[in-house]
Structures are given as structure tokens and as C-alpha cells.
Scaffold this active site. Structure first.
Site, mmCIF file in Angstrom:
data_model
loop_
_atom_site.group_PDB
_atom_site.id
_atom_site.type_symbol
_atom_site.label_atom_id
_atom_site.label_comp_id
_atom_site.label_asym_id
_atom_site.label_seq_id
_atom_site.Cartn_x
_atom_site.Cartn_y
_atom_site.Cartn_z
ATOM 1 N N ASN A 8 34.460 48.793 36.081
ATOM 2 C CA ASN A 8 34.731 50.174 35.681
ATOM 3 C C ASN A 8 36.047 50.641 36.270
ATOM 4 O O ASN A 8 36.359 51.821 36.252
ATOM 5 C CB ASN A 8 33.603 51.111 36.127
ATOM 6 C CG ASN A 8 32.517 51.170 35.060
ATOM 7 O OD1 ASN A 8 32.809 51.104 33.867
ATOM 8 N ND2 ASN A 8 31.276 51.252 35.488
ATOM 9 N N ASP A 68 36.423 38.408 40.842
ATOM 10 C CA ASP A 68 36.204 38.701 42.252
ATOM 11 C C ASP A 68 37.421 38.181 43.012
ATOM 12 O O ASP A 68 37.949 37.105 42.698
ATOM 13 C CB ASP A 68 34.918 38.040 42.758
ATOM 14 C CG ASP A 68 34.377 38.766 43.984
ATOM 15 O OD1 ASP A 68 34.557 39.988 44.087
ATOM 16 O OD2 ASP A 68 33.777 38.111 44.853
HETATM 17 P P1 IMP Z 1 37.987 43.018 44.076
HETATM 18 O O1 IMP Z 1 37.115 41.816 43.929
HETATM 19 O O2 IMP Z 1 39.127 43.063 43.100
HETATM 20 O O3 IMP Z 1 37.194 44.307 44.126
HETATM 21 O O4 IMP Z 1 38.699 42.892 45.513
HETATM 22 C C1 IMP Z 1 37.956 42.864 46.723
HETATM 23 C C2 IMP Z 1 38.821 43.364 47.871
HETATM 24 O O5 IMP Z 1 39.923 42.475 48.092
HETATM 25 C C3 IMP Z 1 39.453 44.739 47.658
HETATM 26 O O6 IMP Z 1 38.589 45.775 48.034
HETATM 27 C C4 IMP Z 1 40.682 44.666 48.554
HETATM 28 O O7 IMP Z 1 40.329 44.934 49.908
HETATM 29 C C5 IMP Z 1 41.086 43.211 48.459
HETATM 30 N N1 IMP Z 1 42.104 43.030 47.387
HETATM 31 C C6 IMP Z 1 41.887 42.553 46.147
HETATM 32 N N2 IMP Z 1 43.034 42.507 45.447
HETATM 33 C C7 IMP Z 1 43.990 42.978 46.282
HETATM 34 C C8 IMP Z 1 45.392 43.179 46.123
HETATM 35 O O8 IMP Z 1 46.011 42.926 45.073
HETATM 36 N N3 IMP Z 1 46.039 43.672 47.199
HETATM 37 C C9 IMP Z 1 45.418 43.973 48.375
HETATM 38 N N4 IMP Z 1 44.122 43.823 48.574
HETATM 39 C C10 IMP Z 1 43.405 43.314 47.525
#
Ligand code: IMP
Length: 203
Positions: A8, A68
Site C-alpha cells: 500500500n 522485501d
Molecule cells: P521494505 O521491505 O521495503 O519495507 O524495507 C524494510 C526496511 O529496510 C525499511 O523499513 C528501511 O528501514 C530499510 N530500507 C529499505 N529500502 C531502503 C532504502 O532504499 N534506503 C534506506 N533504507 C531502506
């Protein structure tokens, strides 16, 4: 062809919509009225991405992909990894996550790190995985105001600017997410064109 992105996050959806073009109609979780929390409690990025995609596929029967991402550091044996969002606690506080990471790395010799994104796709009932990686290091102090998460302390290999000092276009040229989605896009484009060119009669 309709395909659900199990997210989302409007920024991500907009970004991916641009990338996919008009062979695919991208639907968010809101578009398919799935507003319940999707489980995300596996021990690996692959496990979590598959868990989310299977959850939506089992509930709706639709084509779906889920992503993820984690920051993996050499000195901490891959941590924070799959725990990146909640590294310093359940409230997903990026500043606290960075503070914890900097404290843990303070006396370590290696500051090598990488961001890794995994995408799980379920298309016509078959599962596929895509991966995108950007290598770099964790610097000792925050630099830059753009981006999110660990961006202020992540310096991509061979670059002078952290992710938080780059504008989004610059970050998207090399980011883990952009690389993983490029793989997904190439696969989906080929798939769509094969479908178009399939003869209506096969002996
Ligand atoms: P998600 O799976 O995209 O929700 O990422 C999980 C977590 O990884 C996020 O809450 C951030 O803490 C970190 N993260 C993911 N992508 C990035 C990025 O491009 N820059 C910095 N932190 C990131």
C-alpha cells in the site's frame, strides 16, 4: 493483464507503475480491498516476499508480486537484514535504527554493507524470485536529508554521495529496488509479448 502489487506504499506503486508500462494493469492492496495485515514473520527476505505473495494469491487467485528489502552488513553477519525496519524496536523508527547500527559497528573493522531487495512473483500459478543488490559501506556519521531509512549512512560503492544526498532519479539508477524491479519488468514484458504472439490454434 491485471497484476497485484502486495503493497500500500503509494510511492513504490507509482514507481513500479511507471516501469511496467501499459501491458499490465497494476492493482494495489487497496484496489482489491485487502486491507488486513499481511504476515511478514519469516527468517529471510525470500521467505517474507513469498509469504506475502502467497497470502494474496491464496486469498484472491490473482497474479501478484511482493517485495522485501534489508540492509545486510558484513561485520554483523548480515544484520539487520530481514529485521531492518524494526531493528531498534517495533515502532520502525529510522533514527533509532541508525543509532543502533552505528553503535554496533563502532569497533568493527569492516563497514561493508549492501541493500538487497527480493521480489516474489506468482504468475499463472507459478512462483518466481528476482533479486537486486547495491554494494557499499556504512559511514560513521549521517550525511544528507533525502530518501528514508538507512539512506543517510549508506555510501554506495564508488560514489561520493550517500543515498540521502542523491535525488531520487540518481538513487534509482543504482538502487537495489530499481535493480530487482528491472528484472521483474524484463520478465513480465517477455511474458506479455509471448502471450500476444501465441497462435490461437496449436496443433
Ligand atoms: P521494505 O521491505 O521495503 O519495507 O524495507 C524494510 C526496511 O529496510 C525499511 O523499513 C528501511 O528501514 C530499510 N530500507 C529499505 N529500502 C531502503 C532504502 O532504499 N534506503 C534506506 N533504507 C531502506
Amino acid at each position: 493483464m491485471e497484476i497485484v502489487f502486495a503493497s500500500n506504499n503509494l510511492n513504490k506503486i507509482r514507481e513500479i507503475n511507471n516501469v511496467l508500462g501499459n501491458s499490465f494493469k497494476l492493482l494495489s492492496l487497496k484496489d482489491i480491498c485487502m486491507e488486513e495485515d499481511i504476515p511478514e514473520n519469516e527468517a529471510t527476505l525470500e521467505g517474507n516476499a513469498l509469504l506475502k505473495a502467497r497470502f494474496i494469491h491464496n486469498a484472491t487467485g490473482m497474479n501478484v508480486f511482493a517485495d522485501d528489502t534489508g540492509l545486510e552488513t558484513e561485520a554483523l553477519n548480515g544484520d539487520p537484514g530481514v529485521h531492518s525496519a524494526r531493528f531498534a524496536g517495533e515502532n520502525k523508527d529510522s533514527e533509532a535504527n541508525i543509532d543502533k547500527l552505528l553503535a554496533l559497528l563502532e569497533k568493527k573493522t569492516s563497514r561493508k554493507a549492501r541493500f538487497r531487495t527480493v521480489i516474489a512473483l506468482i504468475l499463472d500459478g507459478k512462483e518466481h524470485l528476482f533479486e537486486g543488490i547495491v554494494e557499499g559501506e556504512i559511514i560513521t556519521e549521517r550525511r544528507g536529508k533525502m530518501g528514508f531509512g538507512y539512506d543517510p549512512v549508506f555510501l554506495p560503492e564508488g560514489r561520493k554521495l550517500t543515498f540521502a544526498e542523491m535525488d531520487l532519479d540518481e538513487k534509482n539508477k543504482i538502487s537495489h529496488r530499481a535493480r530487482a524491479f528491472a528484472g521483474l519488468k524484463a520478465f513480465l514484458s517477455e511474458y506479455a509479448s509471448e502471450k500476444k504472439s501465441t497462435p490461437y490454434y496449436n496443433k
